[in-house]
Design a protein around this motif. Structure first.
Motif, PDB file in Angstrom:
ATOM      1  N   TYR A  79       0.833  -1.209   0.000  1.00 59.07           N
ATOM      2  CA  TYR A  79       0.000   0.000   0.000  1.00 59.07           C
ATOM      3  C   TYR A  79       0.867   1.259   0.000  1.00 59.07           C
ATOM      4  CZ  TYR A  79      -3.978  -3.030   1.044  1.00 59.07           C
ATOM      5  OH  TYR A  79      -4.955  -3.992   0.991  1.00 59.07           O
ATOM      6  N   HIS A  80       2.007   1.195  -0.638  1.00 56.84           N
ATOM      7  CA  HIS A  80       2.940   2.329  -0.602  1.00 56.84           C
ATOM      8  C   HIS A  80       2.371   3.607  -1.219  1.00 56.84           C
ATOM      9  CE1 HIS A  80       3.808   0.682  -4.606  1.00 56.84           C
ATOM     10  NE2 HIS A  80       4.185   1.905  -4.919  1.00 56.84           N
ATOM     11  N   HIS A  81       1.419   3.487  -2.113  1.00 55.29           N
ATOM     12  CA  HIS A  81       0.811   4.695  -2.704  1.00 55.29           C
ATOM     13  C   HIS A  81      -0.087   5.414  -1.700  1.00 55.29           C
ATOM     14  CE1 HIS A  81       2.304   4.130  -6.729  1.00 55.29           C
ATOM     15  NE2 HIS A  81       1.877   2.872  -6.722  1.00 55.29           N
ATOM     16  N   GLU A  82      -0.637   4.690  -0.737  1.00 54.40           N
ATOM     17  CA  GLU A  82      -1.538   5.276   0.256  1.00 54.40           C
ATOM     18  C   GLU A  82      -0.802   5.758   1.508  1.00 54.40           C
ATOM     19  OE1 GLU A  82      -3.625   3.342  -2.665  1.00 54.40           O
ATOM     20  OE2 GLU A  82      -2.293   2.250  -1.322  1.00 54.40           O
ATOM     21  N   ILE A  83       0.379   5.229   1.763  1.00 55.03           N
ATOM     22  CA  ILE A  83       1.113   5.579   2.985  1.00 55.03           C
ATOM     23  C   ILE A  83       1.996   6.792   2.734  1.00 55.03           C
ATOM     24  CG2 ILE A  83       2.843   4.797   4.653  1.00 55.03           C
ATOM     25  CD1 ILE A  83       1.672   1.977   4.328  1.00 55.03           C
ATOM     26  N   LEU A  84       1.753   7.838   3.527  1.00 56.75           N
ATOM     27  CA  LEU A  84       2.536   9.067   3.417  1.00 56.75           C
ATOM     28  C   LEU A  84       3.795   9.002   4.273  1.00 56.75           C
ATOM     29  CD1 LEU A  84      -0.425  11.589   3.772  1.00 56.75           C
ATOM     30  CD2 LEU A  84       0.685  10.849   1.653  1.00 56.75           C
ATOM     31  N   ASP A  94       9.322  -3.587  25.656  1.00 58.31           N
ATOM     32  CA  ASP A  94       8.672  -4.555  24.777  1.00 58.31           C
ATOM     33  C   ASP A  94       7.634  -3.957  23.834  1.00 58.31           C
ATOM     34  OD1 ASP A  94      10.054  -6.690  26.044  1.00 58.31           O
ATOM     35  OD2 ASP A  94       8.567  -6.665  27.661  1.00 58.31           O
ATOM     36  N   ILE A  95       6.916  -2.967  24.296  1.00 56.34           N
ATOM     37  CA  ILE A  95       5.747  -2.467  23.573  1.00 56.34           C
ATOM     38  C   ILE A  95       6.090  -1.247  22.718  1.00 56.34           C
ATOM     39  CG2 ILE A  95       3.367  -1.630  23.796  1.00 56.34           C
ATOM     40  CD1 ILE A  95       3.830  -4.546  24.713  1.00 56.34           C
ATOM     41  N   CYS A  96       5.612  -1.302  21.470  1.00 58.44           N
ATOM     42  CA  CYS A  96       5.829  -0.209  20.534  1.00 58.44           C
ATOM     43  C   CYS A  96       4.492   0.339  20.048  1.00 58.44           C
ATOM     44  CB  CYS A  96       6.611  -0.703  19.319  1.00 58.44           C
ATOM     45  SG  CYS A  96       8.266  -1.281  19.722  1.00 58.44           S
ATOM     46  N   MET A  97       4.544   1.587  19.617  1.00 60.48           N
ATOM     47  CA  MET A  97       3.400   2.209  18.975  1.00 60.48           C
ATOM     48  C   MET A  97       3.875   2.700  17.622  1.00 60.48           C
ATOM     49  SD  MET A  97       0.889   5.351  20.118  1.00 60.48           S
ATOM     50  CE  MET A  97       2.138   6.609  20.211  1.00 60.48           C
ATOM     51  N   GLU A  98       3.082   2.431  16.604  1.00 59.79           N
ATOM     52  CA  GLU A  98       3.386   2.912  15.271  1.00 59.79           C
ATOM     53  C   GLU A  98       2.196   3.719  14.783  1.00 59.79           C
ATOM     54  OE1 GLU A  98       4.931   1.137  11.021  1.00 59.79           O
ATOM     55  OE2 GLU A  98       5.272   0.020  12.870  1.00 59.79           O
ATOM     56  N   ILE A  99       2.479   4.885  14.247  1.00 60.52           N
ATOM     57  CA  ILE A  99       1.436   5.727  13.667  1.00 60.52           C
ATOM     58  C   ILE A  99       1.758   5.883  12.190  1.00 60.52           C
ATOM     59  CG2 ILE A  99       0.290   7.966  13.682  1.00 60.52           C
ATOM     60  CD1 ILE A  99       1.130   8.214  16.627  1.00 60.52           C
ATOM     61  N   ILE A 100       0.804   5.503  11.354  1.00 60.14           N
ATOM     62  CA  ILE A 100       0.995   5.521   9.912  1.00 60.14           C
ATOM     63  C   ILE A 100       0.054   6.565   9.320  1.00 60.14           C
ATOM     64  CG2 ILE A 100       0.934   4.143   7.798  1.00 60.14           C
ATOM     65  CD1 ILE A 100       1.066   1.653   9.764  1.00 60.14           C
ATOM     66  N   ALA A 101       0.616   7.585   8.694  1.00 63.32           N
ATOM     67  CA  ALA A 101      -0.188   8.618   8.034  1.00 63.32           C
ATOM     68  C   ALA A 101      -0.564   8.114   6.643  1.00 63.32           C
ATOM     69  CB  ALA A 101       0.597   9.922   7.930  1.00 63.32           C
ATOM     70  N   VAL A 102      -1.855   8.231   6.304  1.00 59.76           N
ATOM     71  CA  VAL A 102      -2.355   7.672   5.047  1.00 59.76           C
ATOM     72  C   VAL A 102      -3.233   8.674   4.301  1.00 59.76           C
ATOM     73  CG1 VAL A 102      -2.236   5.251   5.771  1.00 59.76           C
ATOM     74  CG2 VAL A 102      -4.268   6.580   6.310  1.00 59.76           C
ATOM     75  N   LYS A 103      -3.306   8.470   2.985  1.00 54.99           N
ATOM     76  CA  LYS A 103      -4.189   9.271   2.138  1.00 54.99           C
ATOM     77  C   LYS A 103      -4.603   8.401   0.963  1.00 54.99           C
ATOM     78  CE  LYS A 103      -4.497  13.421  -0.699  1.00 54.99           C
ATOM     79  NZ  LYS A 103      -3.758  14.580  -1.246  1.00 54.99           N
TER      80      LYS A 103
END
Length: 132
Positions: A79-84, A94-103
């Motif tokens: 989905y590389h075209h949608e991920i900014l 141990d715990i991670c958070m990931e925030i992915i900006a999309v359009k």
């Protein structure tokens, strides 16, 4: 953008609910709350119409889970075209958070977030969309 004033009639219970919403969300006034509610409703209807929207996908996970990070990256590459952009945070050892900006089209963003959230080991996931 010009501002237009208008009157609104509400039942007392609904007005109380609005005032609670204003207080809970720390809006400066009822008008700001009403604007937010209208914007959310407009964005939701755009999702249903599959218009172009922007948003973020928030994921919480244990990065020690076998193959989880590899699966996350594999799906994101499709989905590389949608991920900014994406940002990775270490909440603790141990715990991670990931925030992915999309359009993109609402349908594609929903599809992407559903695939990411469904990965075994994702503890929490949420897609938030707004009008572009």
């Amino acid at each position: 953008m010009s501002v237009v004033r208008f009157g609104v009639s509400l039942e007392k219970e609904l007005l109380d609910d609005l005032d609670e919403f204003v207080k809970k969300n720390r809006f400066t006034n009822r008008s700001q709350a009403i604007r937010q509610l209208i914007a959310e409703n407009t964005a939701r209807s755009k999702w249903e119409c599959n218009n172009i929207v922007v948003g973020s996908i928030t994921l919480i996970y244990d990065h020690h889970k076998r193959e989880l990070v590899h699966k996350l990256h594999d799906i994101q590459h499709h989905y590389h075209h949608e991920i900014l952009s994406s940002q990775h945070f270490h909440l603790n050892h141990d715990i991670c958070m990931e925030i992915i900006a999309v359009k993109g089209e609402a349908k594609l963003l929903t599809e992407l977030s559903d695939k990411l959230i469904a990965i075994k080991g994702i503890q929490h996931g949420k897609l938030t969309m707004s009008r572009a």
